[in-house]
Design an enzyme around this catalytic site. Structure first.
Site, PDB file in Angstrom:
ATOM      1  N   ASP A 144       0.854  -1.185   0.000  1.00 47.43           N
ATOM      2  CA  ASP A 144       0.000   0.000   0.000  1.00 47.43           C
ATOM      3  C   ASP A 144       0.890   1.235   0.000  1.00 47.43           C
ATOM      4  O   ASP A 144       1.979   1.222   0.583  1.00 47.43           O
ATOM      5  CB  ASP A 144      -0.912   0.013   1.233  1.00 47.43           C
ATOM      6  N   ASP A 163      -7.091  -1.472  -4.656  1.00 50.36           N
ATOM      7  CA  ASP A 163      -8.239  -1.161  -3.801  1.00 50.36           C
ATOM      8  C   ASP A 163      -9.187  -0.178  -4.489  1.00 50.36           C
ATOM      9  O   ASP A 163     -10.411  -0.309  -4.406  1.00 50.36           O
ATOM     10  CB  ASP A 163      -7.764  -0.577  -2.472  1.00 50.36           C
TER      11      ASP A 163
END
Length: 199
Positions: A144, A163
């Site tokens: 991330d 995401d």
């Protein structure tokens, strides 16, 4: 004198219609796979760049503090919940991808092809991390690197483009479902209402 349909024309009408549906289905399948492949490529590329540029580096401030680039490894779900359930999340993603693959040939709606392609591509991107990144296969930490309004994910959990693709595809799928559009392109509720009003 009553005009009767030509038997030859009647015999060829159904195959022609079937061929047309098959052509539309193949085109929509092509769109779905193209969107999924594009999302997967973009996700892998941005994660590779993030690892190369952000490892052991301070967060990069963008958009006047509206966005920060901060490298993080997530073995759990959002907010790092369930970090000891990485294998479960891995199999959930495998199930999601498998289900989309199974229904893909039934898709005749362009918006549904885009929605499912985004979800499939995003899920595949995070699945690649789960399978091939450290600490071990099926237990890999997802890369991330996007954090909004705070460099350390205190306002919203740090996330990645996979995401974004999954959420965007999910929102589009919910919108299509609410509007009554099926994956085969039909709108049963609207058609039923039109028939009721015309009767």
């Amino acid at each position: 004198m009553i005009d009767r349909p030509d038997p030859a024309e009647a015999a060829t009408a159904e195959p022609d219609e079937y061929a047309g549906e098959q052509h539309v289905s193949r085109r929509r399948l092509g769109v779905l796979l193209a969107v999924a492949a594009g999302a997967l490529i973009v996700d892998i590329a941005t994660k590779t760049l993030a690892v190369a540029q952000l490892s052991d580096a301070e967060p990069i401030r963008l958009l006047d503090g509206g966005l920060f680039l901060t490298l993080a490894r997530n073995t759990g779900a959002a907010f790092s919940m369930g970090s000891n359930m990485t294998i479960v999340f891995t199999f959930v993603m495998i199930v999601v991808i498998t289900v989309i693959a199974l229904v893909a040939r039934r898709v005749r709606s362009l918006p549904w092809a885009i929605a499912l392609g985004l979800i499939m591509g995003g899920a595949s991107g995070n699945l690649v991390d789960r399978l091939f990144r450290s600490p071990a296969p099926l237990k890999g930490g997802v890369v991330d690197f996007l954090s909004v309004f705070d460099p350390w994910g205190q306002v919203w959990p740090i996330f990645n483009l996979a995401d974004v693709f999954i959420v965007s595809g999910g929102i589009l799928a919910v919108t299509l479902t609410i509007s009554g559009r099926e994956i085969d392109g039909t709108r049963p509720r609207r058609d039923a209402k039109a028939r009721k009003e015309s009767s």
